[in-house]
Design a protein around this motif. Structure first.
Motif, PDB file in Angstrom:
ATOM      1  N   ALA A  61       0.211  19.810  31.185  1.00  0.00           N
ATOM      2  CA  ALA A  61      -0.191  20.696  30.090  1.00  0.00           C
ATOM      3  C   ALA A  61       0.680  21.943  30.042  1.00  0.00           C
ATOM      4  O   ALA A  61       1.057  22.409  28.957  1.00  0.00           O
ATOM      5  N   PRO A 140      -7.581  11.554  35.521  1.00  0.00           N
ATOM      6  CA  PRO A 140      -8.388  12.450  34.696  1.00  0.00           C
ATOM      7  C   PRO A 140      -9.856  12.035  34.638  1.00  0.00           C
ATOM      8  O   PRO A 140     -10.684  12.747  34.076  1.00  0.00           O
ATOM      9  N   THR A 167      -2.899  21.131  21.793  1.00  0.00           N
ATOM     10  CA  THR A 167      -3.949  20.219  21.368  1.00  0.00           C
ATOM     11  C   THR A 167      -3.534  18.799  21.693  1.00  0.00           C
ATOM     12  O   THR A 167      -2.338  18.492  21.770  1.00  0.00           O
ATOM     13  N   ARG A 168      -4.506  17.935  21.879  1.00  0.00           N
ATOM     14  CA  ARG A 168      -4.241  16.517  22.093  1.00  0.00           C
ATOM     15  C   ARG A 168      -4.561  15.719  20.834  1.00  0.00           C
ATOM     16  O   ARG A 168      -4.649  14.500  20.879  1.00  0.00           O
ATOM     17  N   TYR A 188     -13.853  12.085  30.999  1.00  0.00           N
ATOM     18  CA  TYR A 188     -12.459  12.419  31.264  1.00  0.00           C
ATOM     19  C   TYR A 188     -12.177  13.890  30.952  1.00  0.00           C
ATOM     20  O   TYR A 188     -12.761  14.467  30.042  1.00  0.00           O
ATOM     21  N   TYR A 190      -8.901  17.009  30.667  1.00  0.00           N
ATOM     22  CA  TYR A 190      -7.475  17.187  30.473  1.00  0.00           C
ATOM     23  C   TYR A 190      -6.982  18.032  31.642  1.00  0.00           C
ATOM     24  O   TYR A 190      -7.758  18.399  32.534  1.00  0.00           O
ATOM     25  N   LEU A 191      -5.719  18.369  31.634  1.00  0.00           N
ATOM     26  CA  LEU A 191      -5.136  19.085  32.754  1.00  0.00           C
ATOM     27  C   LEU A 191      -5.406  20.573  32.724  1.00  0.00           C
ATOM     28  O   LEU A 191      -5.119  21.284  33.674  1.00  0.00           O
ATOM     29  N   THR A 194      -8.121  23.839  26.810  1.00  0.00           N
ATOM     30  CA  THR A 194      -7.286  24.108  25.638  1.00  0.00           C
ATOM     31  C   THR A 194      -7.877  25.182  24.726  1.00  0.00           C
ATOM     32  O   THR A 194      -7.423  25.357  23.592  1.00  0.00           O
ATOM     33  N   ILE A 199     -11.081  21.261  24.440  1.00  0.00           N
ATOM     34  CA  ILE A 199     -11.003  20.315  25.553  1.00  0.00           C
ATOM     35  C   ILE A 199     -11.049  21.091  26.860  1.00  0.00           C
ATOM     36  O   ILE A 199     -10.184  21.910  27.135  1.00  0.00           O
ATOM     37  N   TYR A 231     -10.499  12.469  22.581  1.00  0.00           N
ATOM     38  CA  TYR A 231     -11.627  13.104  23.247  1.00  0.00           C
ATOM     39  C   TYR A 231     -12.805  13.226  22.275  1.00  0.00           C
ATOM     40  O   TYR A 231     -12.622  13.387  21.060  1.00  0.00           O
TER      41      TYR A 231
END
Length: 246
Positions: A61, A140, A167-168, A188, A190-191, A194, A199, A231
């Protein structure tokens, strides 16, 4: 994943590179190695201690945010690993490992005399930690008590979330409608968090199927479907969208 980083469906962008080599220049392998070592040394996995001075957190990220912070015109100007180099360099400056002035001075030295030997270093403990990190990986998936709002076959809409840093959610899916193809087991993360993008905590992930006519009306072939793993925060009921519009 702002506009310049996910260009699906846009036209008139000029020639598309068909380069298939992972690394075009030798120096690109070094950038990839630096990135990998940074992830391994900052990983929260129970890995062996090392004498490395690297003491902050670096993830995929952080790398992506570094690239996405580039001016869009600069983004299109630089090659893939040049963007990595910019993101990594900015991170080291922001976290106090080196100053911008020191980095500029070193850059000028190598511009003036490219034959100057590149500094070398090595420590078996660091090498072992990197290798173990690559073998074990960083999943994750988390053990968390979450609720699933949708099931396979449900019609869903994709939210247009406010995105500041990262953003994903691909831009061309925002506001579109698709069908739940798969509900992945578990929750799950994210790293990183956000922020306004939403997220952070562990949540379900859905595979959504989109038809080309929905994404690019009257401007796409019709003999395929597009699938996206999204997500749960990005996915909502079409009724919720209609209520917001009203």
């Amino acid at each position: 994943m702002k506009l310049q980083h996910y260009l699906g469906g846009l036209e008139g962008l000029g020639p598309v590179s068909t380069e298939t080599r992972v690394f075009v220049e030798t120096w690109e392998t070094r950038i990839f190695g630096i990135h990998t070592a940074m992830m391994a040394l900052s990983s929260q996995l129970p890995l062996p201690a090392t004498p490395s001075a690297f003491s902050s957190i670096w993830t995929w990220a952080d790398l992506r945010k570094g690239a996405e912070s580039l001016n869009p015109f600069d983004y299109f100007k630089y090659r893939y690993y040049e963007k990595w180099l910019g993101g990594i360099s900015g991170y080291f400056i922001d976290n106090g490992y080196i100053t911008a002035e020191e980095l500029d001075a070193l850059t000028e030295e190598y511009y003036a005399d490219p034959s100057i030997p590149v500094p070398t270093a090595g420590d078996q403990a660091i090498d072992d930690r990197v290798v173990q990190y690559l073998v074990e990986g960083d999943s994750p998936k988390r053990e968390a008590d979450v609720s699933f709002d949708f099931t396979v076959g449900d019609l869903v809409s994709i939210r247009n979330v406010p995105s500041v840093e990262h953003t994903r959610l691909p831009g061309f899916l925002r506001g579109k409608t698709g069908t739940v193809e798969t509900v992945y087991d578990g929750a799950y993360v994210y790293l990183c968090d956000t922020g306004t993008d939403g997220i952070g905590a562990a949540m379900p992930v859905y595979c959504i199927r989109f038809e080309p006519e929905e994404l690019w009306p009257a401007n796409a072939e019709t003999n395929f479907s597009l699938y996206a793993d999204l997500y749960a925060h990005y996915v909502e009921s079409p009724r919720a969208v209609a209520a917001q519009a009203a």
